[in-house]
Design an enzyme around this catalytic site. Structure first.
Site, PDB file in Angstrom:
ATOM      1  N   ASP A  13      40.154  50.225  36.196  1.00 52.38           N
ATOM      2  CA  ASP A  13      38.906  49.637  35.677  1.00 52.38           C
ATOM      3  C   ASP A  13      39.117  48.816  34.411  1.00 52.38           C
ATOM      4  OD1 ASP A  13      37.624  50.981  37.749  1.00 52.38           O
ATOM      5  OD2 ASP A  13      37.297  52.760  36.528  1.00 52.38           O
ATOM      6  N   GLU A  14      40.239  48.136  34.330  1.00 49.90           N
ATOM      7  CA  GLU A  14      40.556  47.326  33.146  1.00 49.90           C
ATOM      8  C   GLU A  14      39.859  45.964  33.202  1.00 49.90           C
ATOM      9  OE1 GLU A  14      42.867  48.533  35.225  1.00 49.90           O
ATOM     10  OE2 GLU A  14      44.178  49.907  34.139  1.00 49.90           O
ATOM     11  N   LYS A  16      40.291  44.070  36.365  1.00 52.16           N
ATOM     12  CA  LYS A  16      41.197  43.325  37.257  1.00 52.16           C
ATOM     13  C   LYS A  16      40.421  42.323  38.114  1.00 52.16           C
ATOM     14  CE  LYS A  16      42.678  47.259  38.878  1.00 52.16           C
ATOM     15  NZ  LYS A  16      42.104  48.217  37.921  1.00 52.16           N
ATOM     16  N   ALA A  39      39.297  51.681  45.101  1.00 56.31           N
ATOM     17  CA  ALA A  39      39.172  50.640  44.085  1.00 56.31           C
ATOM     18  C   ALA A  39      37.746  50.108  44.056  1.00 56.31           C
ATOM     19  CB  ALA A  39      40.134  49.490  44.401  1.00 56.31           C
ATOM     20  N   GLY A  40      37.336  49.639  42.900  1.00 59.88           N
ATOM     21  CA  GLY A  40      36.046  48.964  42.767  1.00 59.88           C
ATOM     22  C   GLY A  40      36.258  47.822  41.801  1.00 59.88           C
ATOM     23  N   HIS A  41      36.374  46.604  42.321  1.00 57.79           N
ATOM     24  CA  HIS A  41      36.678  45.441  41.487  1.00 57.79           C
ATOM     25  C   HIS A  41      35.432  44.563  41.377  1.00 57.79           C
ATOM     26  CE1 HIS A  41      41.275  45.904  42.346  1.00 57.79           C
ATOM     27  NE2 HIS A  41      40.735  46.956  41.793  1.00 57.79           N
ATOM     28  N   THR A 127      38.043  59.917  44.290  1.00 57.10           N
ATOM     29  CA  THR A 127      36.871  59.119  44.666  1.00 57.10           C
ATOM     30  C   THR A 127      36.298  59.594  46.006  1.00 57.10           C
ATOM     31  OG1 THR A 127      38.265  57.523  45.810  1.00 57.10           O
ATOM     32  CG2 THR A 127      37.779  57.063  43.493  1.00 57.10           C
ATOM     33  N   GLN A 222      43.780  50.294  40.914  1.00 56.84           N
ATOM     34  CA  GLN A 222      44.040  51.399  39.982  1.00 56.84           C
ATOM     35  C   GLN A 222      44.829  50.906  38.763  1.00 56.84           C
ATOM     36  OE1 GLN A 222      44.738  52.356  43.672  1.00 56.84           O
ATOM     37  NE2 GLN A 222      42.546  52.449  43.495  1.00 56.84           N
ATOM     38  N   THR A 298      32.886  52.407  42.024  1.00 57.24           N
ATOM     39  CA  THR A 298      32.968  52.968  43.372  1.00 57.24           C
ATOM     40  C   THR A 298      32.096  54.209  43.497  1.00 57.24           C
ATOM     41  OG1 THR A 298      35.170  52.083  43.706  1.00 57.24           O
ATOM     42  CG2 THR A 298      34.583  53.940  45.086  1.00 57.24           C
ATOM     43  N   GLY A 300      30.070  55.537  40.714  1.00 51.95           N
ATOM     44  CA  GLY A 300      28.960  55.605  39.754  1.00 51.95           C
ATOM     45  C   GLY A 300      29.155  56.673  38.682  1.00 51.95           C
ATOM     46  N   LEU A 330      36.858  42.885  24.981  1.00 45.86           N
ATOM     47  CA  LEU A 330      36.979  42.889  23.529  1.00 45.86           C
ATOM     48  C   LEU A 330      35.603  42.822  22.867  1.00 45.86           C
ATOM     49  CD1 LEU A 330      39.097  42.906  21.287  1.00 45.86           C
ATOM     50  CD2 LEU A 330      39.128  40.426  21.357  1.00 45.86           C
ATOM     51  N   SER A 411      39.253  38.264  27.258  1.00 50.86           N
ATOM     52  CA  SER A 411      37.972  38.283  27.957  1.00 50.86           C
ATOM     53  C   SER A 411      36.912  38.876  27.040  1.00 50.86           C
ATOM     54  CB  SER A 411      38.119  39.110  29.240  1.00 50.86           C
ATOM     55  OG  SER A 411      36.874  39.225  29.881  1.00 50.86           O
TER      56      SER A 411
HETATM   57  P1  GDP Z   1      38.594  46.714  37.838  1.00 55.06           P
HETATM   58  O1  GDP Z   1      38.541  47.907  38.704  1.00 55.06           O
HETATM   59  O2  GDP Z   1      39.808  46.665  36.992  1.00 55.06           O
HETATM   60  O3  GDP Z   1      38.377  45.435  38.592  1.00 55.06           O
HETATM   61  O4  GDP Z   1      37.364  46.841  36.807  1.00 55.06           O
HETATM   62  P2  GDP Z   1      35.859  47.273  37.182  1.00 55.06           P
HETATM   63  O5  GDP Z   1      35.199  46.164  37.906  1.00 55.06           O
HETATM   64  O6  GDP Z   1      35.849  48.619  37.827  1.00 55.06           O
HETATM   65  O7  GDP Z   1      35.254  47.495  35.737  1.00 55.06           O
HETATM   66  C1  GDP Z   1      35.220  46.490  34.783  1.00 55.06           C
HETATM   67  C2  GDP Z   1      33.752  46.256  34.374  1.00 55.06           C
HETATM   68  O8  GDP Z   1      33.704  45.500  33.176  1.00 55.06           O
HETATM   69  C3  GDP Z   1      32.960  45.448  35.387  1.00 55.06           C
HETATM   70  O9  GDP Z   1      31.615  45.861  35.342  1.00 55.06           O
HETATM   71  C4  GDP Z   1      33.097  44.019  34.882  1.00 55.06           C
HETATM   72  O10 GDP Z   1      32.011  43.186  35.257  1.00 55.06           O
HETATM   73  C5  GDP Z   1      33.091  44.238  33.395  1.00 55.06           C
HETATM   74  N1  GDP Z   1      33.882  43.285  32.596  1.00 55.06           N
HETATM   75  C6  GDP Z   1      35.048  42.669  32.915  1.00 55.06           C
HETATM   76  N2  GDP Z   1      35.530  41.984  31.853  1.00 55.06           N
HETATM   77  C7  GDP Z   1      34.634  42.170  30.846  1.00 55.06           C
HETATM   78  C8  GDP Z   1      34.587  41.756  29.475  1.00 55.06           C
HETATM   79  O11 GDP Z   1      35.468  41.069  28.966  1.00 55.06           O
HETATM   80  N3  GDP Z   1      33.520  42.178  28.735  1.00 55.06           N
HETATM   81  C9  GDP Z   1      32.522  42.963  29.251  1.00 55.06           C
HETATM   82  N4  GDP Z   1      31.546  43.336  28.450  1.00 55.06           N
HETATM   83  N5  GDP Z   1      32.561  43.370  30.528  1.00 55.06           N
HETATM   84  C10 GDP Z   1      33.591  43.000  31.309  1.00 55.06           C
HETATM   85  P1  IMO Z   2      40.231  50.374  40.300  1.00 59.66           P
HETATM   86  O1  IMO Z   2      41.088  49.575  41.251  1.00 59.66           O
HETATM   87  C1  IMO Z   2      39.749  54.123  38.127  1.00 59.66           C
HETATM   88  C2  IMO Z   2      41.135  57.768  40.128  1.00 59.66           C
HETATM   89  C3  IMO Z   2      40.089  58.796  40.552  1.00 59.66           C
HETATM   90  C4  IMO Z   2      40.897  60.070  40.393  1.00 59.66           C
HETATM   91  C5  IMO Z   2      42.295  59.650  40.863  1.00 59.66           C
HETATM   92  C6  IMO Z   2      42.603  59.979  42.313  1.00 59.66           C
HETATM   93  O2  IMO Z   2      38.787  50.074  40.409  1.00 59.66           O
HETATM   94  O3  IMO Z   2      40.770  50.295  38.924  1.00 59.66           O
HETATM   95  P2  IMO Z   2      41.844  58.893  44.626  1.00 59.66           P
HETATM   96  O4  IMO Z   2      40.468  58.716  45.223  1.00 59.66           O
HETATM   97  O5  IMO Z   2      42.578  57.619  44.444  1.00 59.66           O
HETATM   98  O6  IMO Z   2      42.645  59.928  45.332  1.00 59.66           O
HETATM   99  O7  IMO Z   2      41.567  59.506  43.153  1.00 59.66           O
HETATM  100  O8  IMO Z   2      42.354  58.245  40.684  1.00 59.66           O
HETATM  101  N1  IMO Z   2      40.905  56.396  40.646  1.00 59.66           N
HETATM  102  C7  IMO Z   2      40.482  55.371  39.899  1.00 59.66           C
HETATM  103  N2  IMO Z   2      40.090  55.330  38.604  1.00 59.66           N
HETATM  104  N3  IMO Z   2      39.778  52.994  38.862  1.00 59.66           N
HETATM  105  C8  IMO Z   2      40.190  53.007  40.147  1.00 59.66           C
HETATM  106  O9  IMO Z   2      40.381  51.871  40.865  1.00 59.66           O
HETATM  107  C9  IMO Z   2      40.521  54.247  40.734  1.00 59.66           C
HETATM  108  N4  IMO Z   2      40.941  54.628  41.960  1.00 59.66           N
HETATM  109  C10 IMO Z   2      41.186  55.937  41.883  1.00 59.66           C
HETATM  110  O10 IMO Z   2      38.982  58.764  39.702  1.00 59.66           O
HETATM  111  O11 IMO Z   2      40.988  60.423  39.053  1.00 59.66           O
HETATM  112 MG    MG Z   3      37.276  49.504  39.137  1.00 59.45          MG
END
Ligand code: GDP
Ligand code: IMO
Ligand code: MG
Length: 422
Positions: A13-14, A16, A39-41, A127, A222, A298, A300, A330, A411
């Site tokens: 959840d960085e 990506k 994953a939830g991107h 998840t 991840q 993914t 909530g 940031l 970002s």
């Molecule tokens: P991923 O799994 O690495 O793709 O990240 P997620 O989508 O799960 O979580 C990142 C969350 O931060 C999402 O809701 C994005 O819309 C949001 N996001 C991404 N970059 C930024 C940023 O620079 N600032 C803010 N405030 N939100 C961001």
């Molecule tokens: P994205 O791609 C954050 C975590 C779960 C749990 C562990 C194992 O959006 O960054 P799993 O269902 O994979 O067997 O769960 O990994 N986890 C994540 N945490 N972002 C994800 O994906 C994750 N995918 C799995 O919360 O701790």
């Molecule tokens: Mg995510």
């Protein structure tokens, strides 16, 4: 033109999704190499928000071809749902999405066994998408692959054989109802019809593309600390999100990869259980969660929040070979007067030289912090690096020094436009 692996450098959840969307303007192919619908991107385009779980985030740029590699575990139900969602948004996927014939299928019993395990003592906060049980079957050499869908008789035989074992487990160990083989067979045969046009020898496709000088972006899911080999085991996922996974998960050899690009969040979050040295179980952590909207894309679930851990990201830099990265979210730190950064760990009065691989030791470490001054102003509309407040630049450059990573992208918001290129 280059072949780049994009990796999450912390616990997922960085951001990506956002960065893949930005970078994919420059790439012809975007490929997923591991994980699945865990994953939830998230990608924000204008006022619209897209959350993708299985299909690469590059699908939102119409001249990009997307690949789901052999290393991914594919849940047909999730895939069909995602395809329908994209079609409803007028996004054409025909001829733009290819799925490896070697990818393993998530079966209904994988999801069921995942949720049953999470009710027990060995819970790790997954998840619930069936990821662990599916990889388990893959490595036990009894998994069912996309290629098995092409041979109806073989498929029926394999499903029946697997169910014999799973039903014994469900009935005798977990005291649950057994699953019906015919229902599963019918469901997967219907799935075969739906995905047939997308199946390809993606390893060959990617190698030909690379040899022709086409640019490829590998979209890691991840993050490094969730890696089954290098993460905070056993509180990890069951695949290799680290850069090396891109080769085994797609069939493109390491000799054809040019660059590893990291995604680094300006603070730390984690979903699920497991050690988290810089976690803030107080109002500061709550403030980070609130401003950063830190809830799982993914599941909530509220994400655990804490200060930036430079010691952890340095470890991630080493095992991934990250040379360049995007520093994300940031803007979330703008409302903090003081910002702490962990620069090392102490255990039993001694400073550690390396990141502990034993999770019980990691639970016991005390983070060593340095405190930096906040900038106290909104940075979310700034477009140029030099226009950032000096305290913001000090924070960025401090993280660079501590982690050995150059942040070529900063970002400052979820939208495409909220991106600073250096
Ligand atoms: P991923 O799994 O690495 O793709 O990240 P997620 O989508 O799960 O979580 C990142 C969350 O931060 C999402 O809701 C994005 O819309 C949001 N996001 C991404 N970059 C930024 C940023 O620079 N600032 C803010 N405030 N939100 C961001
Ligand atoms: P994205 O791609 C954050 C975590 C779960 C749990 C562990 C194992 O959006 O960054 P799993 O269902 O994979 O067997 O769960 O990994 N986890 C994540 N945490 N972002 C994800 O994906 C994750 N995918 C799995 O919360 O701790
Ligand atoms: Mg995510």
């Amino acid at each position: 033109m280059s072949v780049t692996v994009l990796v999450g450098s912390q616990w997922g959840d960085e951001g990506k999704g956002k960065v893949v969307d930005i970078l994919s303007e420059e790439y012809k192919i975007v490929a997923r190499y591991q994980g699945g619908a865990n994953a939830g991107h998230t990608i924000r385009i204008g006022e619209k928000e897209f959350i993708l779980h299985l299909i690469p985030s590059g699908i939102l740029r119409e001249d990009v071809t997307c690949v789901i590699g052999n290393g991914v575990v594919l849940d047909p139900e999730a895939l069909i749902h995602e395809m329908e969602f994209l079609r409803s948004q007028n996004i054409n996927i025909e001829g733009r999405l290819f799925i490896s014939h070697n990818a393993h299928l998530i079966m209904p019993y994988h999801k069921l066994l995942d949720s049953i395990k999470e009710e027990g003592e060995n819970k790790i906060g997954t998840t619930g998408k069936g990821i662990g049980p599916c990889y388990n079957d893959k490595y036990a050499r009894r998994g069912i692959r996309i290629v098995d869908l092409l041979n109806k008789d073989e498929l029926i035989k394999k499903i029946k054989l697997n169910l014999k074992e799973k039903n014994a487990l469900l009935k005798n160990v977990y005291h649950r109802e057994e699953l019906d083989a015919d229902k599963i067979i019918e469901e997967y045969l219907r799935f075969d019809e739906l995905i047939d046009p997308y199946v390809k020898d993606t390893a060959l496709f990617l190698n030909k593309a690379a040899d022709a000088g086409e640019s490829i972006l590998f979209e890691g899911a991840q993050g490094a600390l969730l890696d089954v080999d290098f993460g905070t085991y056993p509180y990890v996922t069951s695949s290799n999100p680290t850069a090396g996974g891109a080769s085994t998960g797609t069939g493109l050899p390491p000799t054809k990869i040019d660059k590893v690009f990291g995604i680094v969040k300006a603070y730390t979050t984690r979903v699920g259980l497991g050690a988290f040295p810089t976690e803030l179980n107080n109002e500061v952590g709550e403030k980070l969660r609130k401003i950063g909207a830190e809830y799982g894309a993914t599941t909530g679930r509220p994400r655990r929040c804490g200060w930036f851990d430079a010691f952890l990201v340095k470890y991630s830099q080493t095992i991934n070979g990250i040379t360049e990265a995007a520093l994300t979210k940031l803007d979330v730190l703008s409302e903090f007067d003081e910002i702490k950064v962990c620069v090392g760990y102490e255990l039993n009065g001694k400073r550690l030289n390396s990141f502990p691989s034993d999770v019980t030791r990691l639970e016991q470490v005390t983070p060593i912090y340095e405190t930096l001054k906040g900038w106290g102003s909104d940075i979310s509309d700034i477009k140029e690096y030099n226009d950032l407040p000096s305290e913001t630049k000090d924070y960025i450059e401090f993280l660079e020094k501590q982690t050995g990573i150059y942040f070529s992208i900063i970002s400052v918001g979820a939208k495409r436009s909220q991106t600073i290129f250096r």
